[in-house]
Design an enzyme around this catalytic site. Sequence first.
Site, PDB file in Angstrom:
ATOM      1  N   ASP A   1       4.627   2.496  -3.964  1.00  0.00           N
ATOM      2  CA  ASP A   1       4.999   3.868  -4.328  1.00  0.00           C
ATOM      3  C   ASP A   1       5.867   3.945  -5.579  1.00  0.00           C
ATOM      4  O   ASP A   1       5.919   4.993  -6.228  1.00  0.00           O
ATOM      5  CB  ASP A   1       5.746   4.535  -3.163  1.00  0.00           C
ATOM      6  CG  ASP A   1       4.861   4.749  -1.953  1.00  0.00           C
ATOM      7  OD1 ASP A   1       3.643   4.911  -2.135  1.00  0.00           O
ATOM      8  OD2 ASP A   1       5.386   4.740  -0.819  1.00  0.00           O
TER       9      ASP A   1
ATOM     10  N   ARG B   1       0.854  -1.181   0.000  1.00  0.00           N
ATOM     11  CA  ARG B   1       0.000   0.000   0.000  1.00  0.00           C
ATOM     12  C   ARG B   1       0.893   1.234   0.000  1.00  0.00           C
ATOM     13  O   ARG B   1       2.048   1.181   0.403  1.00  0.00           O
ATOM     14  CB  ARG B   1      -0.900   0.025   1.241  1.00  0.00           C
ATOM     15  CG  ARG B   1      -1.991  -1.023   1.231  1.00  0.00           C
ATOM     16  CD  ARG B   1      -2.807  -0.929   2.503  1.00  0.00           C
ATOM     17  NE  ARG B   1      -2.860  -2.222   3.179  1.00  0.00           N
ATOM     18  CZ  ARG B   1      -3.150  -2.372   4.450  1.00  0.00           C
ATOM     19  NH1 ARG B   1      -3.403  -1.326   5.197  1.00  0.00           N
ATOM     20  NH2 ARG B   1      -3.190  -3.572   4.983  1.00  0.00           N
ATOM     21  N   HIS B   2       0.319   2.339  -0.421  1.00  0.00           N
ATOM     22  CA  HIS B   2       1.099   3.577  -0.450  1.00  0.00           C
ATOM     23  C   HIS B   2       1.421   4.044   0.967  1.00  0.00           C
ATOM     24  O   HIS B   2       0.644   3.845   1.901  1.00  0.00           O
ATOM     25  CB  HIS B   2       0.323   4.672  -1.182  1.00  0.00           C
ATOM     26  CG  HIS B   2       0.144   4.408  -2.645  1.00  0.00           C
ATOM     27  ND1 HIS B   2       1.215   4.325  -3.522  1.00  0.00           N
ATOM     28  CD2 HIS B   2      -0.970   4.203  -3.390  1.00  0.00           C
ATOM     29  CE1 HIS B   2       0.762   4.087  -4.737  1.00  0.00           C
ATOM     30  NE2 HIS B   2      -0.554   3.995  -4.688  1.00  0.00           N
ATOM     31  N   SER B   3       2.586   4.667   1.119  1.00  0.00           N
ATOM     32  CA  SER B   3       2.963   5.240   2.405  1.00  0.00           C
ATOM     33  C   SER B   3       1.963   6.312   2.795  1.00  0.00           C
ATOM     34  O   SER B   3       1.526   7.095   1.941  1.00  0.00           O
ATOM     35  CB  SER B   3       4.362   5.862   2.323  1.00  0.00           C
ATOM     36  OG  SER B   3       5.323   4.891   2.013  1.00  0.00           O
TER      37      SER B   3
END
Length: 563
Positions: free
Chosen positions: A217, A206-208
Amino acid sequence: MSFVNFKNVKFFSRKCNSHTLIYDEACLDIASDRDVTVWRQYTKCVECDYAKVLDSNKTGSLLVRTIWPVKYKVEDGYGPVCNGTFNFGEYGRYQLNVTKNGCSNITVTEQPDEPLFPMLVAVVTMLSIATLWYLVKGAYRKISQWEIWNRLMRTESRSELLIGSPNNGTIRRVSTRLRSADVFRGFTIALMIFVNYGGGGYSILRHSPWNGLTIADVVFPWFAWLMGFALCLSLHTRLRTAMKRQTAFFQILRRSVVLIFLGIVLSSKGRIIEELRLPGVLQRLGLAYFIVGTLECFTINASNNYLPGTAIFRDLRSTWWQWSVTLLLVGAHIALSLCLPVPGCPRGYLGPGGLHDNSTAKNCTGGAAAYIDTLVFGEDHLYKGGSFRSLYKATAAFDPEGLLGTLSCALVVQLGVQAARVLLAYSHPRPRLMRWMLWALFTGAVGGSLCLFSENNGPIPINKNLWSISFCLVTSSLAFLIQAFLYFIIDMYTLWEGRPFYYAGRNALLIYVGHDLMKGRFPFEWKLEFPSHMQLLAMNALAVLLWLSIAIVLHRKNVILTV
């Protein structure tokens, strides 16, 4: 918990109060001999105040997310009782006892699950299938070389298929495309599908929330880098065939407009026109493509006359115009990010707002980047989501694909162009590899220095939401490394042909549009009542396999979407 003692406890349907636990959740039971107040915050939330989660109770059960370690503190009517940090495991149940003498250590009452076990099973399964496939394929190739087999099957030998028969004069057609770049693009689109469909629910996919770097990312900047790579090779070929630069420019303009239009169409799903999202992934790619494409169109060296000179600088000669403009864009990005006055916000603020910095910049999410987008597009036309919102409790308008980040995206595209220039400037594989490695080292070192090789430090932290310069340089460094590695094993030594990613790389735009349109629809996705990592991983991996299969079918039918 070790894998040897692993027990898949999630199917026992544990609850926390009335809530049934799902992946990345645990339950903390608190027992006290008097009324206490419990405060909590996740370590990932930088400089955030504690949030009250249990108020003046003797007992209670708290639902806890297990993605990051949790900081907690307990108070009674007389003041602080205890505090600490604990890393909870998913599906686990824990106990904290509070007495007049203080707090006990947090103990496990019901064992947590091992979240990485499904990932281990998936990796071992895929490696086993791939190994079996290549063993069978190698055995088939070996058998097909036998003369008796060729007579029985009435087929040509492999050497005749590759280099042609002396009787009919057939020769092999050599492709002008770089196969390793297509494989890289196909791998990136497969990773993007896996991430966009959920990534098995794993936090690394998942994205930061804000600063930092995860696998999810790197997908977008790799696409931008590869777009620059293809742009340089394509433009160079067209201009060498006597195409006028004005004609090439209008082709670049047309493709940019189509990409932006497609992006707006995809963003319009489920939205009224007054809240139509205007920035987006394809929109940013279209703008960055136009900026770099226009620059290259009127400045690129259309001949192959790269002067011998100093070999180490050969790919940089005649590119001072391109890099001068690109560095001006980078300077504008940094100057606007750090110096543009934003009403009600600290100058140069680069944080997520909300609880960040003890709530001193609550409505300043994204700083100058959000301010510019709000002025140009208006709050209603910006992205409403973002993983940072649930962690930092931020509510201010912010779009991670806004205008300011497009300037730094142009840097990534230009670095992709530079990688393609290496192919044009050096004719032998070894200097190409060495040059890509040098660029990887240079961009990685500069990007790492800007963020002091850490997550939240340095003058320019690494941040995907803002497309900070450090983020662009580090992800481009990884792209140089991967391209060099794939070139080595695919184009130089043919150790791997790049299947099945090669087919998706040849039709990346169609696969991207299709996966976005079919998101949330069977058989690519379906609703799970109580999802687990195993179920999500199986569903998301199936979606990737389906789209790779579709790419193979499209390739065999010669269906390719280009703009």
